[in-house]
Write a protein that holds these residues in place. Structure first.
Motif, short mmCIF file in Angstrom:
data_model
loop_
_atom_site.label_atom_id
_atom_site.label_comp_id
_atom_site.label_asym_id
_atom_site.label_seq_id
_atom_site.Cartn_x
_atom_site.Cartn_y
_atom_site.Cartn_z
N SER A 138 3.61 49.01 -113.61
CA SER A 138 3.53 50.24 -114.39
C SER A 138 2.96 49.92 -115.76
CB SER A 138 4.91 50.86 -114.61
OG SER A 138 5.49 51.26 -113.40
N ASN A 139 2.49 50.96 -116.42
CA ASN A 139 2.06 50.84 -117.79
C ASN A 139 3.18 51.36 -118.67
OD1 ASN A 139 0.88 51.60 -120.41
ND2 ASN A 139 -1.02 50.89 -119.45
N VAL A 140 3.71 50.49 -119.50
CA VAL A 140 4.76 50.88 -120.44
C VAL A 140 4.24 50.59 -121.84
CG1 VAL A 140 7.12 50.47 -121.22
CG2 VAL A 140 6.60 50.42 -118.78
N ALA A 141 4.10 51.62 -122.63
CA ALA A 141 3.63 51.51 -124.02
C ALA A 141 2.33 50.70 -124.11
CB ALA A 141 4.70 50.90 -124.90
N GLY A 142 1.41 50.94 -123.16
CA GLY A 142 0.12 50.28 -123.17
C GLY A 142 0.10 48.88 -122.59
N THR A 143 1.22 48.43 -122.05
CA THR A 143 1.29 47.10 -121.45
C THR A 143 1.45 47.21 -119.95
OG1 THR A 143 2.31 46.21 -123.45
CG2 THR A 143 2.57 44.92 -121.45
N ASP A 144 0.56 46.53 -119.21
CA ASP A 144 0.65 46.49 -117.76
C ASP A 144 1.73 45.48 -117.40
OD1 ASP A 144 -0.04 46.96 -115.07
OD2 ASP A 144 -1.38 45.22 -115.06
N MET A 145 2.77 45.95 -116.74
CA MET A 145 3.88 45.07 -116.43
C MET A 145 4.34 45.24 -114.99
SD MET A 145 6.97 47.21 -117.99
CE MET A 145 7.89 46.58 -116.66
N ARG A 146 4.98 44.21 -114.47
CA ARG A 146 5.48 44.21 -113.10
C ARG A 146 6.99 44.37 -113.13
NH1 ARG A 146 0.85 42.54 -114.90
NH2 ARG A 146 -0.66 42.07 -113.33
N TRP A 147 7.51 45.14 -112.16
CA TRP A 147 8.95 45.35 -112.10
C TRP A 147 9.40 45.45 -110.65
CZ3 TRP A 147 10.41 49.74 -109.58
CH2 TRP A 147 9.49 50.80 -109.55
N ALA A 148 10.68 45.20 -110.47
CA ALA A 148 11.31 45.34 -109.16
C ALA A 148 12.59 46.14 -109.32
CB ALA A 148 11.64 43.96 -108.58
N LEU A 149 12.83 47.04 -108.39
CA LEU A 149 14.09 47.79 -108.34
C LEU A 149 14.95 47.12 -107.28
CD1 LEU A 149 16.01 50.18 -108.86
CD2 LEU A 149 14.70 51.46 -107.15
N ILE A 150 16.13 46.70 -107.69
CA ILE A 150 17.04 46.00 -106.78
C ILE A 150 18.39 46.69 -106.85
CG2 ILE A 150 18.05 43.77 -106.18
CD1 ILE A 150 15.76 42.56 -108.00
N PRO A 151 18.64 47.65 -105.95
CA PRO A 151 19.96 48.28 -105.93
C PRO A 151 21.02 47.25 -105.55
CG PRO A 151 18.35 49.62 -104.76
CD PRO A 151 17.71 48.28 -105.02
#
Length: 177
Positions: A138-151
């Motif tokens: 996702s782009n957060v505040a102009g930064t391309d970043m990787r994330w994972a959702l782990i319930p």
């Protein structure tokens, strides 16, 4: 490359919710902190971008170690500010809060991986029926970043356990006797 960088990769954890079993966070922190430099983790260096038989120098996307520290620079505790349901629209708000808005927020790191881990009382629609975890960028505040959702796996039925210990499901807070 999966991460877009062949340099060092840092892990960040966002613990979402406030109803955690007492052993879950310490176990996750110990696991993540123990990844770097182990023979088991170093097997990642055998995966190459270009060559199919041996990685050559810059060919390996895992030159850098995954850095993780159980400190304010790597861990953010969110008491479910966005509510007890985490869906796709809530994820972007949670990330924005944890990386930009909140006091003591995590840094925006384009070479980082952000893991959003929910507590057992957080509702994650589709968890256990459509997916067991998810990841994207996702782009957060102009930064391309990787994330994972782990319930948190203890919040769902056996469909997401993927393993069992002596006939009992294994999660960060369930250990077979």
């Amino acid at each position: 490359p999966v991460l877009g960088s062949t340099g060092s990769v840092t892990l960040y954890v966002i613990y979402y919710g406030s109803n955690w079993p007492s052993t879950t966070q310490p176990l996750i922190n110990a696991f993540l902190g123990g990844l770097s430099g182990t023979p088991q983790f170093n097997v990642n260096k055998t995966y190459c971008e270009k060559n199919t038989t041996a990685c050559l120098g810059s060919d390996s996307p895992f030159k850098g170690l995954l850095g993780y520290g159980v400190d304010a620079a790597h861990v953010f505790y969110d008491a479910a500010v966005q509510g007890n349901t985490v869906n796709s629209s809530a994820i972007s708000k949670i990330l924005q809060y944890a990386l930009v808005t909140a006091p003591g927020h995590l840094p925006l790191d384009s070479n980082g991986i952000y893991m959003l881990i929910t507590d057992p009382t957080t509702n994650v629609p589709g968890f256990g029926t459509s997916f067991c975890a998810s990841h994207t960028r996702s782009n957060v505040a102009g930064t391309d970043m990787r994330w994972a959702l782990i319930p948190e796996p203890g919040s769902e039925g056996a469909s997401c356990y993927g393993n069992s210990c002596d006939g009992q499901p294994c999660t960060p807070h369930v250990v077979a006797a």
